[in-house]
Design a protein around this motif. Structure first.
Motif, PDB file in Angstrom:
ATOM      1  N   LEU A  13       0.824  -1.220   0.000  1.00 38.32           N
ATOM      2  CA  LEU A  13       0.000   0.000   0.000  1.00 38.32           C
ATOM      3  C   LEU A  13       0.852   1.261   0.000  1.00 38.32           C
ATOM      4  CD1 LEU A  13      -2.832  -0.949   2.506  1.00 38.32           C
ATOM      5  CD2 LEU A  13      -2.863  -1.044   0.016  1.00 38.32           C
ATOM      6  N   HIS A  39      -8.653  -9.001  -7.276  1.00 38.38           N
ATOM      7  CA  HIS A  39      -7.455  -8.939  -6.435  1.00 38.38           C
ATOM      8  C   HIS A  39      -7.708  -7.852  -5.396  1.00 38.38           C
ATOM      9  CE1 HIS A  39      -4.328 -10.258  -9.750  1.00 38.38           C
ATOM     10  NE2 HIS A  39      -5.238 -11.173  -9.524  1.00 38.38           N
ATOM     11  N   THR A  40      -7.282  -8.111  -4.182  1.00 41.14           N
ATOM     12  CA  THR A  40      -7.364  -7.081  -3.155  1.00 41.14           C
ATOM     13  C   THR A  40      -6.021  -6.993  -2.455  1.00 41.14           C
ATOM     14  OG1 THR A  40      -9.694  -7.606  -2.823  1.00 41.14           O
ATOM     15  CG2 THR A  40      -8.639  -6.354  -1.083  1.00 41.14           C
ATOM     16  N   VAL A  41      -5.631  -5.793  -2.083  1.00 45.23           N
ATOM     17  CA  VAL A  41      -4.446  -5.613  -1.244  1.00 45.23           C
ATOM     18  C   VAL A  41      -4.877  -4.883   0.019  1.00 45.23           C
ATOM     19  CG1 VAL A  41      -2.177  -4.536  -1.019  1.00 45.23           C
ATOM     20  CG2 VAL A  41      -2.894  -5.452  -3.234  1.00 45.23           C
TER      21      VAL A  41
ATOM     22  N   ILE B  36      -3.322   5.347   1.882  1.00 44.00           N
ATOM     23  CA  ILE B  36      -3.969   4.321   1.058  1.00 44.00           C
ATOM     24  C   ILE B  36      -4.267   3.110   1.936  1.00 44.00           C
ATOM     25  CG2 ILE B  36      -3.813   2.985  -1.073  1.00 44.00           C
ATOM     26  CD1 ILE B  36      -3.302   5.928  -1.475  1.00 44.00           C
ATOM     27  N   TYR B  37      -5.525   2.693   1.985  1.00 44.93           N
ATOM     28  CA  TYR B  37      -5.892   1.552   2.812  1.00 44.93           C
ATOM     29  C   TYR B  37      -6.187   0.292   2.016  1.00 44.93           C
ATOM     30  CZ  TYR B  37      -5.794   4.257   7.036  1.00 44.93           C
ATOM     31  OH  TYR B  37      -5.363   4.989   8.096  1.00 44.93           O
ATOM     32  N   LYS B  38      -6.373   0.421   0.741  1.00 46.82           N
ATOM     33  CA  LYS B  38      -6.715  -0.773  -0.033  1.00 46.82           C
ATOM     34  C   LYS B  38      -6.399  -0.575  -1.510  1.00 46.82           C
ATOM     35  CE  LYS B  38     -10.693  -3.824   0.500  1.00 46.82           C
ATOM     36  NZ  LYS B  38     -12.170  -3.806   0.481  1.00 46.82           N
ATOM     37  N   HIS B  39      -5.970  -1.656  -2.154  1.00 48.68           N
ATOM     38  CA  HIS B  39      -5.932  -1.729  -3.620  1.00 48.68           C
ATOM     39  C   HIS B  39      -6.937  -2.801  -4.026  1.00 48.68           C
ATOM     40  CE1 HIS B  39      -1.388  -0.523  -4.164  1.00 48.68           C
ATOM     41  NE2 HIS B  39      -2.092   0.421  -3.593  1.00 48.68           N
ATOM     42  N   THR B  40      -7.643  -2.553  -5.090  1.00 46.14           N
ATOM     43  CA  THR B  40      -8.545  -3.568  -5.624  1.00 46.14           C
ATOM     44  C   THR B  40      -8.309  -3.682  -7.123  1.00 46.14           C
ATOM     45  OG1 THR B  40     -10.198  -2.968  -3.973  1.00 46.14           O
ATOM     46  CG2 THR B  40     -10.983  -4.223  -5.850  1.00 46.14           C
ATOM     47  N   GLN B  51     -19.862  -2.354  -8.139  1.00 42.13           N
ATOM     48  CA  GLN B  51     -19.787  -2.895  -6.781  1.00 42.13           C
ATOM     49  C   GLN B  51     -18.517  -2.415  -6.063  1.00 42.13           C
ATOM     50  OE1 GLN B  51     -18.651  -6.944  -6.335  1.00 42.13           O
ATOM     51  NE2 GLN B  51     -20.131  -7.335  -4.696  1.00 42.13           N
ATOM     52  N   ILE B  55     -18.394  -0.177  -2.570  1.00 42.85           N
ATOM     53  CA  ILE B  55     -17.681  -0.573  -1.346  1.00 42.85           C
ATOM     54  C   ILE B  55     -16.636   0.479  -0.981  1.00 42.85           C
ATOM     55  CG2 ILE B  55     -16.118  -2.280  -0.332  1.00 42.85           C
ATOM     56  CD1 ILE B  55     -17.504  -4.411  -2.079  1.00 42.85           C
ATOM     57  N   GLU B  59     -15.973   3.859   2.578  1.00 46.37           N
ATOM     58  CA  GLU B  59     -14.892   3.898   3.567  1.00 46.37           C
ATOM     59  C   GLU B  59     -13.812   4.911   3.265  1.00 46.37           C
ATOM     60  OE1 GLU B  59     -13.491  -0.078   3.383  1.00 46.37           O
ATOM     61  OE2 GLU B  59     -15.155  -0.844   4.571  1.00 46.37           O
TER      62      GLU B  59
END
Lengths: 412, 412
Positions: A13, A39-41, B36-40, B51, B55, B59
């Motif tokens: 991240l 994919h999620t990070v 940054i808290y998430k990569h998708t 979707q 999501i 957040e």
């Protein structure tokens, strides 16, 4: 079967590294007939890992987590799964023995933190780690399979090859598997290639056909899903034949081939050796050939002649040629290719002279490149106008030199 | 401000490419004080993109989408945002003019598919694309900002640098900004460097200090958060001074410097020119120097002498030297460096001879490399035992050659 891949690690991240594990796992799972939808990070943060698990489990048959299995306090992937479903963590004896033996052999005390690497949720199947200390596992909860795998890429790959792949094969009740063949093209753009095979893309069912633009190159991945290996090969052959009819003149190789390895293979098959004379590319062509293992039986070396003086002295380019035509000229490329071929005593010589930019040179705009190919039969010079920045122009120039050596796509 | 990065593209889920855009954007956003808290990653699939947007919006203050803005039917990122919030899509005139001019200049008809690249949701701020045709945009809905950016990395980078960064600066209401300085080290590993600056890392508040291991190199990023630019510089200078006391002998440069650019700068400041004699590296050192714009005033070129014959003929290495000591030897490296310096008439000559592997050569294991440096004062040869595969050994050999030229870290 549908799957999501969750990579755990704050370093991802922060942008310190790219999620290459996601790419690797996607590739591997596809070959087992698993479809990846996401994919999620997430960072090394227990509530966030639990949330990611919860969302993924709703929509997938398989949830793969990588990372967060190590000995430090921020490695909490196991705990996240255990807490999410109220499971106990227990030690795997084989993994624990390995951790203890590792520290004993170094005369160091094993901490509890290090022992944690041998933990798994009760009832899980454990994957041993033959490239590190943290064990992996797979656990089925309700209808979803949870795979927990290590984050360091070499540990992940070793575990996937040795333990996870056989497990996935056993899970695959239909016995279907995927076989892929990648066709590699040079000298044609993605949209032009797609236009030529558009009918095949429209009709695709099994095998499927997927174009991908890479750096200066385009590939087509043909993938067949089947239970019968010889049938798979036959179907790929048929599709390749259809592709070949539409754009075969740009096809240079398959799978792991590169333009450089194919060029060396081609010269090797003719029994020819090669020397390079590089001006605009400054050594890049030679370096690219040297990257191919076993290059030395074909590739003899060469001269990097940036200055006119070096062109004269090392390659015997005539002073009159440089004066009348300049260094960026057909005549200079010809004499460089012939010069290096004579000087190194090889069957072929290839030369590159041109303008990488950013400024024009001798009145030629950046991207002007002359490629000389001197072979036992004749010397031929190709002129190119390449686009891009300094580094792209040089990269394309050396690839074009290979294409000229291979005569892929002929003269443009 | 918290952010999530959503990369759109089926090719990412198929494992054809890694999500390097996620890494790049994380890095960029951090510099604007965004967490940054998430990569998708999702495929080119409208309901799944919607979707993911839904999501992420719950957040985060900022949702960044990259990819899916192109002209083909599966490019649906704009439509996903528009449908999710019931927005109209309208054309941006400037972007539309650019699309039309592009096709007119090539005498091709503009299709509606191509015009779609100029669409944005009504009320959005549009980012122009100076490296491609698809425009980007930012749109605020409820409390979240949605950034839509192109997927091809060079288009993304151009747009972020030219349009998105200034926008983020303007959004930053606190007027705090981050100023970073990257210190670059060679010849010391990540853990050894961390150990030396451990006290600074423990004490860090503002500026912060973050180590990162790169390919063969380690960097420390010093980052200060402030509203006052001269104060920022002073604080960075003080921290750099403290770092320098602990590991200054391995520091070779800053920010965009590379070992190659620093080596050329150093030689330029001495008024010295350079020629290279490459065996094990096959042209890679020359190519690396040529990659630096303006190299030609220092770097004259050189010889790639893979075979013993070429070493004798091109560099005047003595037959007796090759016979008695072999090509992988201190004596050969010395004669190669002196030979290329004489032959090219430069102030300095550098040579590389060794074993890249995978097989040993002349009894030396892979990784054995001799580096010769011939300068007006003297010729000195350094011996190295490098680890890694063929390609790593060659890469490290050329970097070590620079370190020797710079005398970074002295002899090892």
């Amino acid at each position: 079967m549908n799957a999501e891949i969750i990579a755990v690690g704050t370093e991802l991240l922060l942008g310190q590294i790219a999620n290459t594990n996601g790419q690797y796992l996607s590739n591997q799972l596809m070959q087992h007939g698993v479809n990846i939808y996401k994919h999620t990070v997430v960072g090394d943060n227990l509530p966030r890992i639990r949330q990611a698990i919860r969302i993924a489990a709703k929509e997938n048959d398989i949830v793969i987590l990588t990372g967060g299995l190590g000995p430090t306090e921020d490695d909490v992937t196991r705990n996240a799964l255990a807490e999410e479903y109220g499971l106990n963590l227990v030690y795997n004896q084989q993994a624990l023995d390995k951790v203890e033996a590792f520290f004993e052999s170094r005369n160091r005390t094993v901490s509890d933190a290090n022992r944690r690497q041998a933990l798994h949720t009760e009832g899980a199947h454990v994957f041993q780690n033959n490239a590190g200390l943290a064990c992996g596992m797979v656990y089925k909860h309700s209808d979803a399979w949870f795979f927990l795998l290590p984050g360091p890429p070499h540990e992940l790959k070793t575990m996937v090859e040795e333990e996870v792949s056989p497990f996935l094969d056993a899970m695959n009740e239909s016995r279907d598997f995927l076989l892929s063949r990648v066709l590699k093209f040079y000298g044609i753009g993605e949209s032009a290639l797609e236009a030529r095979v558009h009918d095949l893309i429209t009709q695709q069912t099994n095998p499927t056909i997927a174009p991908l633009a890479g750096q200066d190159e385009v590939t087509l991945r043909l993938t067949v899903k089947t239970t019968d290996r010889s049938d798979a090969k036959k179907r790929l052959d048929e599709l390749e034949e259809a592709v070949y009819k539409r754009c075969g003149s740009f096809l240079y190789g398959y799978d792991e081939d590169t333009l450089f390895s194919r060029t060396l293979d081609d010269l090797r098959s003719k029994g020819w050796t090669l020397a390079v004379a590089e001006s605009v590319s400054g050594g890049l062509l030679g370096a690219s050939f040297t990257d191919v293992s076993g290059a030395s039986d074909v590739y003899a070396g060469g001269a990097i002649t940036y200055s006119n003086e070096a062109k004269e002295k090392q390659l015997h380019v005539k002073a009159a040629t440089l004066e009348q035509h300049g260094a960026v000229s057909e005549a200079c490329a010809k004499e460089m290719a012939e010069g290096v071929r004579n000087e190194y005593g090889t069957d072929t010589g290839v030369s590159l002279t041109g303008v990488a930019g950013p400024s024009p040179q001798e009145g030629h705009p950046p991207g002007t490149v002359f490629i000389g190919i001197s072979s036992p039969d004749k010397t031929h010079v190709y002129k190119r106008r390449l686009r891009g920045d300094r580094s792209s122009i040089r990269r394309r120039a050396v690839k074009d030199a290979c294409a000229c050596l291979l005569e892929v796509g002929g003269e443009k």
